[in-house]
Structure formats: C-alpha cells, structure tokens
Design an enzyme around this catalytic site. Sequence first.
Site: not given
Length: 512
Positions: A54, A81-82, A171, A173, A225-231, A368
């Site tokens: 942080g 870290c923090y 870190h 990560e 919409s045909g986008g990845v998320d809505s599909s 994603k």
Amino acid sequence: MQEKILILDFGGQYNQLIARRVRDQHVYCELKPYSTGMEEIRAFDAAGIIFTGGPNSVYDESAPHVNPAIFALGVPILGICYGCQLMAQQLGGQVSPAQSDTAREYGKTPTHYDTACRLFAGLAEESVSWMSHGDYISKLPDGFTACAHSTACPTAAICDEARGFYGVQFHPEVAHTEQGAEMLRNFLYNVCGVSGDWSMGSYKDSAIASIREKVGNRRVLLALSGGVDSSVCAALLAEAVGSQLTCVFVDHGLLRKDEGDEVMAAFARWDIRLIRVNAQERFLARLAGVTEPEEKRKRIGEEFIRVFEEVGKQLGAVDFLAQGTIYPDVIESGKGDAAVIKSHHNVGGLPDFVDFKEIIEPLRLLFKDEVRALGRELGLPDYLVNRQPFPGPGLAIRVLGEVTEEKLVTLREADAVFREEIARAGLSGAVNQYFAVLTDARSVGVMGDGRTYDRVLALRAVTTDDFMTADWARIPYEVLDRASSRIVNEVSGVNRVVYDITAKPPGTVEWE
Ligand code: XMP
C-alpha cells in the site's frame, strides 16, 4: 467446498496482480478492502490470508490497520511490503524509516533466502527480488525470525513458522522477482495446505448451480453485444437457465464482416430466446450527415438505448437484468483504497429504462483470461472467445467523416482481408488490436492502363497492455505487402493503402 484465499487490499498498485498470481496457482481468491469486518472475514473461511502492499507508511496518522483478531483466527498470513510492515508492527515489532538512501530499496535487488523456511523451500538461496520500500523492520515481533536479507535490509523477509505468519519486504507477485511464483506457491501449498482445486471446469459447475438457485423459475434479460464478456455471460446463463433467458442482440449495422451471423450461429445450440434486432437502417439514418466523432458516439449510444427500450417494452417486466461485468471492472471502481482509475460503464450505470427487479452478474469475480477460459469450457467458438476489443460505436468511428452504407461495405471488405492476413501470418495473438480505417481522402492511382481516383485506406495494429498507452505493431513488411496488394485488388473503391505508425500517446488507438 472450495479452497479460498482472502487478499486484504491496502491500496497497492500490484494488488490485482497478486490475485491473478494466486489464481494462476489454481487457487481461488478474492480481493477485499482491508476494512472488511471480522464477521465477513470469518464467514469467508479462508485457507490463508494475504495482506497487500500500500502507499502508506505504518506511521502515517491515517495508516490503515487490521483488526488484531485476525491474528487469532489460526489462519496463515502472508504480508507483502506494507502488509509485512503492518503485521510486524501490530504484533509488537518495530518499523523504522530507513536512515540512508542505501537502506531504502527500489527495484531489482539481489536477495538471500533461508531455504529452511517453508516459504523458500526448494528455491535457490540467491536471486533477485523486486523491492519498493522506504521503511524497514528494525525489531522483530516475538516469535519471528528473519528469513531473507539483502545488502541494505536485514529483514527482507520474516516468519513465525509456528503460527504460519510470513512477511516479505519485496513483491513476489511481479515478474522481476525471479522466484516469486514459487514463493507464492509455497505459501499456498506448503503453508496453507491447499490442493489447488480452482479450475474453469469446477467454476462452471458451481456458477451454473448458483445461478439456478438464485433465478429459480424466473426470467432473465441480457443485452448481447457479441463482445467476449457478454457472449460468455450469455453462454453461462443459457447453460444454467436456458429457457428462461432472453438475449437481445442489437445489430446496428456497424459490425465487422459476418460478425452478426457469427454471434447468432454461436448461440444456435442453446434453447434460449435470442432476438436479433436488425436496426441497421435506423442507425444509418441517425448518422446521416454527421461527421464529428463525438456526435457519432452520442447518437449511436442514444439510438441503442431507444432500440433496447422498445424491445424491453414488448417483453414486459423481467425479473433479472444480466450484465457481463468482470472483476477488473469491479476492482477499478474504487474498491479498497486504490485510486479510482475509471468508472467503467458496466458498474453503476444500469439502464433505468428496463423494468427489472434484480441485477445478475455471473462473471463478476473473473479476470479477462478466465472469462475466455470459461467461454471455451462452455463450448463457445474460438473466434468469439479470442475476439479483440471492438468499440461500441463499431465501424462508425473507423469510417472517417460521414458514415454511408457504401463506405461501410468497402471498409468491411478491406478489414476482413487485413484480419485474414494477420491470422495467416500467425500474428493474431501477438498484436492486441488491428483493423482498417477508411479515410475521407482520395488519391490518384493507375490500374491497368487507366487512371483511378479512389479512397485511401489505413491499416492500424497496436501492441499494448492496457490500451491506455500503445505502440504501433512491427508487422513484417511481407504481411503488410500481402494485405495491401490484396485490398487494392479485391476491394473496389480503394486504390492506396497506408500503415499507421503512431504510438499512443500522442495518437489514440482509434482514428476518431
Ligand atoms: P482509444 O482510441 O481511446 O482506444 O485509444 C482505446 C481502446 O478503447 C476502444 N474504444 C472504445 N470502446 N466505445 C468503446 O466501447 C468507444 O467509444 C471507444 N473508443 C475507443 C478502442 O477500440 C481501444 O480498444
């Protein structure tokens, strides 16, 4: 019961990355604000807890703390870290500002690890870690020992193996920490004792079960919409509550070649109600004579709402409105103490014209690439799952100046050729977004023995991590050459092709 890791967010810039890295190890995790109450923490029933980094110093008056009861849960904790300094301080140690520049560490730092410690078991004793701290732990809390050091910092990592408490000043990560993934894996598997049961197959099954439980026999509406998320959202709902699902796909006529048909075909195998609204003419009419890009966006947005509203009215009241909101949208909207980066349109801005009782967001906890993996798991075709981002206003902002049907046809054909050539060269994965832009300029050319006076078409391809900045893609000349000669030969109305070599900034990805 699924194994879970709780990540408490203290506002560091790499916090989403920690969550990604944990899931990469096949362990489910959630990022929650550090201020999450003990009741919720207990109910979460984590196999382990991670405190993130942080921006604060533990001395700051407003420095965030945790409820000390968290240390009595009997659950292993990793502080980063923090988070490491906070744990040390709250358990009775001391954190001090580094006295000199040499004791402050930023960037790649050679570090020595005690491989007898469970966190570093099986690792090389020396490797580079990524540090970013101005304070250091000057006195260890009772029960703790130092288990890593660098030249400047004697307490690069601390541990109390008996209680399962670990803290790292660096870190793990970020990719610059050479053995970071192994350290996280050690914490998860050796210390927390997880077995790694997070997979898209298991997520799919549990998501379907919980959607069925929540929805019961009620009705769900989704704007596809045909986008990845809505599909992927549609496919998941179709699998869970198919016959109660209505998807509305507004074809505004500004899609790429064959895109509308592809979307319809991908959902043909589910028993859902899929309404394709062919609204091409309405949109073209609204765009007639409009040349200013923001005006185009505005009109398309308004028209979209109008169309959706009309369909909504015909359908009557629905119980649930589904949205393809994904985890980065949720986190970016100001969870924890991280600064608000952007207010994503999926969060907060619900359409108020549709009559629904509840919202359902089945992808809310997925990143994603996990959404893509889930799409594959659900049997969606690759062309949908791996689709590059496509702007809501579609080809309207890639036809410069006024949008006409004739220009759209030209652009669609040219864009399809470019996409084919990128795919044929095996570059689809290496380039993040690529497309054609039809300019309003005309130029003189010669074809056969005749003069031509046709349009100039631009090809655009970019590489980027986040679309906030981007570089133009170094596509091999041969690929550009093939695309250019095919377009000029196959697409009528274009006699010159140029390649856009502008980075963002100062350019933007789209031309309008
Ligand atoms: P720019 O052109 O701003 O694009 O550098 C960055 C990313 O955003 C997409 N983009 C849009 N997406 N509505 C959208 O849904 C829009 O109006 C819009 N404008 C740009 C663009 O395709 C790129 O991925």
